[in-house]
Design a protein around this motif. Structure first.
Motif, PDB file in Angstrom:
ATOM      1  N   ALA A 100       0.837  -1.209   0.000  1.00  0.00           N
ATOM      2  CA  ALA A 100       0.000   0.000   0.000  1.00  0.00           C
ATOM      3  C   ALA A 100       0.867   1.252   0.000  1.00  0.00           C
ATOM      4  O   ALA A 100       2.020   1.241   0.452  1.00  0.00           O
ATOM      5  CB  ALA A 100      -0.917   0.007   1.217  1.00  0.00           C
ATOM      6  N   ARG A 101       0.299   2.331  -0.508  1.00  0.00           N
ATOM      7  CA  ARG A 101       0.971   3.628  -0.473  1.00  0.00           C
ATOM      8  C   ARG A 101       0.409   4.438   0.679  1.00  0.00           C
ATOM      9  O   ARG A 101      -0.797   4.422   0.947  1.00  0.00           O
ATOM     10  CB  ARG A 101       0.786   4.369  -1.798  1.00  0.00           C
ATOM     11  CG  ARG A 101       1.309   3.611  -3.003  1.00  0.00           C
ATOM     12  CD  ARG A 101       1.306   4.465  -4.238  1.00  0.00           C
ATOM     13  NE  ARG A 101       2.337   5.503  -4.179  1.00  0.00           N
ATOM     14  CZ  ARG A 101       2.481   6.482  -5.081  1.00  0.00           C
ATOM     15  NH1 ARG A 101       1.634   6.547  -6.104  1.00  0.00           N
ATOM     16  NH2 ARG A 101       3.427   7.365  -4.974  1.00  0.00           N
ATOM     17  N   SER A 102       1.273   5.135   1.360  1.00  0.00           N
ATOM     18  CA  SER A 102       0.861   5.944   2.508  1.00  0.00           C
ATOM     19  C   SER A 102       0.147   7.211   2.051  1.00  0.00           C
ATOM     20  O   SER A 102       0.284   7.657   0.904  1.00  0.00           O
ATOM     21  CB  SER A 102       2.084   6.319   3.344  1.00  0.00           C
ATOM     22  OG  SER A 102       2.744   5.169   3.814  1.00  0.00           O
ATOM     23  N   ALA A 103      -0.620   7.786   2.973  1.00  0.00           N
ATOM     24  CA  ALA A 103      -1.312   9.036   2.680  1.00  0.00           C
ATOM     25  C   ALA A 103      -0.312  10.173   2.520  1.00  0.00           C
ATOM     26  O   ALA A 103       0.679  10.261   3.265  1.00  0.00           O
ATOM     27  CB  ALA A 103      -2.294   9.357   3.795  1.00  0.00           C
ATOM     28  N   ALA A 104      -0.561  11.044   1.561  1.00  0.00           N
ATOM     29  CA  ALA A 104       0.320  12.176   1.306  1.00  0.00           C
ATOM     30  C   ALA A 104      -0.494  13.312   0.717  1.00  0.00           C
ATOM     31  O   ALA A 104      -1.567  13.098   0.139  1.00  0.00           O
ATOM     32  CB  ALA A 104       1.456  11.785   0.361  1.00  0.00           C
ATOM     33  N   SER A 105       0.008  14.535   0.893  1.00  0.00           N
ATOM     34  CA  SER A 105      -0.696  15.713   0.372  1.00  0.00           C
ATOM     35  C   SER A 105       0.287  16.707  -0.217  1.00  0.00           C
ATOM     36  O   SER A 105       1.433  16.811   0.233  1.00  0.00           O
ATOM     37  CB  SER A 105      -1.489  16.414   1.488  1.00  0.00           C
ATOM     38  OG  SER A 105      -2.486  15.583   2.019  1.00  0.00           O
ATOM     39  N   VAL A 106      -0.187  17.433  -1.215  1.00  0.00           N
ATOM     40  CA  VAL A 106       0.499  18.614  -1.732  1.00  0.00           C
ATOM     41  C   VAL A 106      -0.394  19.805  -1.395  1.00  0.00           C
ATOM     42  O   VAL A 106      -1.576  19.816  -1.749  1.00  0.00           O
ATOM     43  CB  VAL A 106       0.727  18.526  -3.254  1.00  0.00           C
ATOM     44  CG1 VAL A 106       1.319  19.826  -3.778  1.00  0.00           C
ATOM     45  CG2 VAL A 106       1.639  17.347  -3.591  1.00  0.00           C
ATOM     46  N   ILE A 107       0.174  20.786  -0.705  1.00  0.00           N
ATOM     47  CA  ILE A 107      -0.618  21.899  -0.184  1.00  0.00           C
ATOM     48  C   ILE A 107       0.009  23.209  -0.642  1.00  0.00           C
ATOM     49  O   ILE A 107       1.216  23.415  -0.498  1.00  0.00           O
ATOM     50  CB  ILE A 107      -0.672  21.859   1.357  1.00  0.00           C
ATOM     51  CG1 ILE A 107      -1.273  20.520   1.823  1.00  0.00           C
ATOM     52  CG2 ILE A 107      -1.473  23.031   1.911  1.00  0.00           C
ATOM     53  CD1 ILE A 107      -1.030  20.219   3.275  1.00  0.00           C
ATOM     54  N   VAL A 108      -0.814  24.078  -1.201  1.00  0.00           N
ATOM     55  CA  VAL A 108      -0.360  25.407  -1.611  1.00  0.00           C
ATOM     56  C   VAL A 108      -1.072  26.433  -0.741  1.00  0.00           C
ATOM     57  O   VAL A 108      -2.307  26.478  -0.699  1.00  0.00           O
ATOM     58  CB  VAL A 108      -0.656  25.662  -3.102  1.00  0.00           C
ATOM     59  CG1 VAL A 108      -0.179  27.060  -3.497  1.00  0.00           C
ATOM     60  CG2 VAL A 108       0.024  24.608  -3.971  1.00  0.00           C
ATOM     61  N   VAL A 109      -0.295  27.227  -0.026  1.00  0.00           N
ATOM     62  CA  VAL A 109      -0.829  28.253   0.871  1.00  0.00           C
ATOM     63  C   VAL A 109      -0.697  29.608   0.191  1.00  0.00           C
ATOM     64  O   VAL A 109       0.400  30.028  -0.189  1.00  0.00           O
ATOM     65  CB  VAL A 109      -0.069  28.260   2.215  1.00  0.00           C
ATOM     66  CG1 VAL A 109      -0.598  29.373   3.124  1.00  0.00           C
ATOM     67  CG2 VAL A 109      -0.209  26.907   2.905  1.00  0.00           C
ATOM     68  N   ASP A 110      -1.831  30.291   0.039  1.00  0.00           N
ATOM     69  CA  ASP A 110      -1.880  31.617  -0.581  1.00  0.00           C
ATOM     70  C   ASP A 110      -1.677  32.655   0.517  1.00  0.00           C
ATOM     71  O   ASP A 110      -2.541  32.885   1.353  1.00  0.00           O
ATOM     72  CB  ASP A 110      -3.244  31.802  -1.256  1.00  0.00           C
ATOM     73  CG  ASP A 110      -3.363  33.107  -2.031  1.00  0.00           C
ATOM     74  OD1 ASP A 110      -2.785  34.120  -1.579  1.00  0.00           O
ATOM     75  OD2 ASP A 110      -4.049  33.131  -3.065  1.00  0.00           O
ATOM     76  N   GLN A 111      -0.508  33.282   0.523  1.00  0.00           N
ATOM     77  CA  GLN A 111      -0.156  34.213   1.593  1.00  0.00           C
ATOM     78  C   GLN A 111      -1.053  35.440   1.607  1.00  0.00           C
ATOM     79  O   GLN A 111      -1.457  35.919   2.667  1.00  0.00           O
ATOM     80  CB  GLN A 111       1.308  34.628   1.426  1.00  0.00           C
ATOM     81  CG  GLN A 111       1.879  35.430   2.579  1.00  0.00           C
ATOM     82  CD  GLN A 111       3.366  35.645   2.387  1.00  0.00           C
ATOM     83  OE1 GLN A 111       3.844  35.879   1.267  1.00  0.00           O
ATOM     84  NE2 GLN A 111       4.122  35.556   3.465  1.00  0.00           N
ATOM     85  N   ARG A 112      -1.397  35.965   0.439  1.00  0.00           N
ATOM     86  CA  ARG A 112      -2.179  37.204   0.382  1.00  0.00           C
ATOM     87  C   ARG A 112      -3.604  36.994   0.871  1.00  0.00           C
ATOM     88  O   ARG A 112      -4.129  37.789   1.649  1.00  0.00           O
ATOM     89  CB  ARG A 112      -2.194  37.750  -1.046  1.00  0.00           C
ATOM     90  CG  ARG A 112      -2.929  39.095  -1.184  1.00  0.00           C
ATOM     91  CD  ARG A 112      -2.724  39.679  -2.564  1.00  0.00           C
ATOM     92  NE  ARG A 112      -3.361  38.883  -3.595  1.00  0.00           N
ATOM     93  CZ  ARG A 112      -4.650  38.999  -3.936  1.00  0.00           C
ATOM     94  NH1 ARG A 112      -5.430  39.872  -3.318  1.00  0.00           N
ATOM     95  NH2 ARG A 112      -5.155  38.261  -4.909  1.00  0.00           N
ATOM     96  N   ARG A 113      -4.234  35.923   0.459  1.00  0.00           N
ATOM     97  CA  ARG A 113      -5.621  35.684   0.832  1.00  0.00           C
ATOM     98  C   ARG A 113      -5.770  34.912   2.141  1.00  0.00           C
ATOM     99  O   ARG A 113      -6.854  34.856   2.710  1.00  0.00           O
ATOM    100  CB  ARG A 113      -6.344  34.907  -0.276  1.00  0.00           C
ATOM    101  CG  ARG A 113      -6.438  35.638  -1.602  1.00  0.00           C
ATOM    102  CD  ARG A 113      -7.136  34.783  -2.641  1.00  0.00           C
ATOM    103  NE  ARG A 113      -7.248  35.456  -3.933  1.00  0.00           N
ATOM    104  CZ  ARG A 113      -6.302  35.434  -4.861  1.00  0.00           C
ATOM    105  NH1 ARG A 113      -5.167  34.776  -4.636  1.00  0.00           N
ATOM    106  NH2 ARG A 113      -6.466  36.052  -6.013  1.00  0.00           N
ATOM    107  N   GLY A 114      -4.692  34.307   2.603  1.00  0.00           N
ATOM    108  CA  GLY A 114      -4.786  33.494   3.804  1.00  0.00           C
ATOM    109  C   GLY A 114      -5.558  32.204   3.587  1.00  0.00           C
ATOM    110  O   GLY A 114      -6.184  31.676   4.514  1.00  0.00           O
TER     111      GLY A 114
END
Length: 309
Positions: A100-114
């Motif tokens: 099995a493959r483990s859970a993973a995420s790609v997250i982009v945080v928008d600094q201007r809009r929060g």
């Protein structure tokens, strides 16, 4: 909250059951559009997942914490386990699913809009077969939306023979009811989806009528509020900090709230404590690096009290 739920103590660990991920997190000035290429202000790799991050928060706050969940037998799974162990979290109840493959995420945080956008790969279902002893010895068991199905059977035991149960219900949990749950922790928004949009205090009433022994609801920038079956009620405003990212702040709140209950804090103090921990965690880009210690929280609260009005 019932007397047994307040006073019964096993002295055992707090066991957090549910999701654990490995996250890649990029901080950008503005969220990219289609086919855009932007330069990130920062890029970090960190552990995540509601139950796992709550476990890290509890451990950072000085509470004996264990995590129970399932990872794949891949490199990401090893990183997840190693990151928890490095924080002093007991990982003896973590199982590994072959192939099995483990859970993973790609997250982009928008600094201007929060704001942020999350692309997630789900992992294996939670398996507690390695954790029977941990669950039996636990003082508290905290489950997220993935962990609830694996621990709900604990409610079948007499209250004096089971750990106290805390449930993170910010995300939908199919078939879940808070009946008998010692600490039910949804968001105000989630309660509104269940019971209809109405005053937050009325939503707390609805949760108690549904059988929760104590309910604490988070309300974003407005703080948190709670009530229990004994009639006790409290509310605490959110802490004002220079936010870098709110990623994981709700998960941190849950870990801190359980830690406050382990420390036998009154409801109002427990809310204020968890609010402070969650706010300070927002000083980091990922959900864990800025989680404070118990001493940090006490120092912050003393400094806040000492400030002139």
């Amino acid at each position: 909250m019932s007397d047994s739920a307040v006073t019964r103590s096993t002295g055992g660990p707090v066991v957090f059951v549910g999701a654990a991920t490995i996250d890649s997190i990029a901080l950008v000035g503005d969220f990219p559009g289609p086919d855009d290429r932007v330069v990130a202000e920062d890029l970090v790799f960190a552990g995540g997942g509601p139950a796992a991050t709550a476990a890290v928060a509890a451990a950072r706050l000085g509470v004996a914490a264990a995590f129970v969940g399932t990872v794949g037998d891949d490199a990401d799974g090893q990183l997840i386990v190693d990151s928890l162990a490095a924080e002093g979290v007991d990982v003896s109840g973590v199982s590994r699913r072959a192939g099995a493959r483990s859970a993973a995420s790609v997250i982009v945080v928008d600094q201007r809009r929060g704001t942020r956008a999350i692309c997630a790969r789900t992992g294996p279902e939670v398996d507690t077969s390695r954790a029977a002893d941990l669950l039996d010895r636990a003082e508290w068991v905290h489950a997220d939306h993935l962990g609830w199905a694996a621990v709900r059977h604990l409610l079948e035991r007499p209250v004096e023979q089971r750990p106290r149960l805390s449930v993170d219900a910010g995300n939908p949990i199919p078939g879940f009811t808070p009946a008998g749950v010692d600490l039910y922790v949804p968001t105000v928004e989630a309660l509104g989806r269940i019971h209809g949009a109405r005053d937050p205090q009325l939503l707390l009433d609805q949760a108690l009528r549904a059988g929760a022994l104590r309910v604490v609801a988070t309300d974003g920038g407005r703080g948190s509020l709670g009530a229990d079956a004994s009639g006790e009620r409290a509310a605490a405003p959110a802490e004002a900090v220079d936010v870098v990212s709110t990623l994981g702040a709700g998960d941190v709140f849950h870990g801190a709230l359980v830690a406050a209950h382990v420390r036998r804090l009154p409801l109002a103090d427990a809310l204020a404590y968890a609010n402070t921990v969650a706010a300070l965690s927002c000083l980091g880009l990922d959900g864990r690096s800025a989680i404070p210690t118990h001493d940090d929280v006490e120092a912050h609260q003393r400094a806040r009290t000492a400030r002139p009005a």
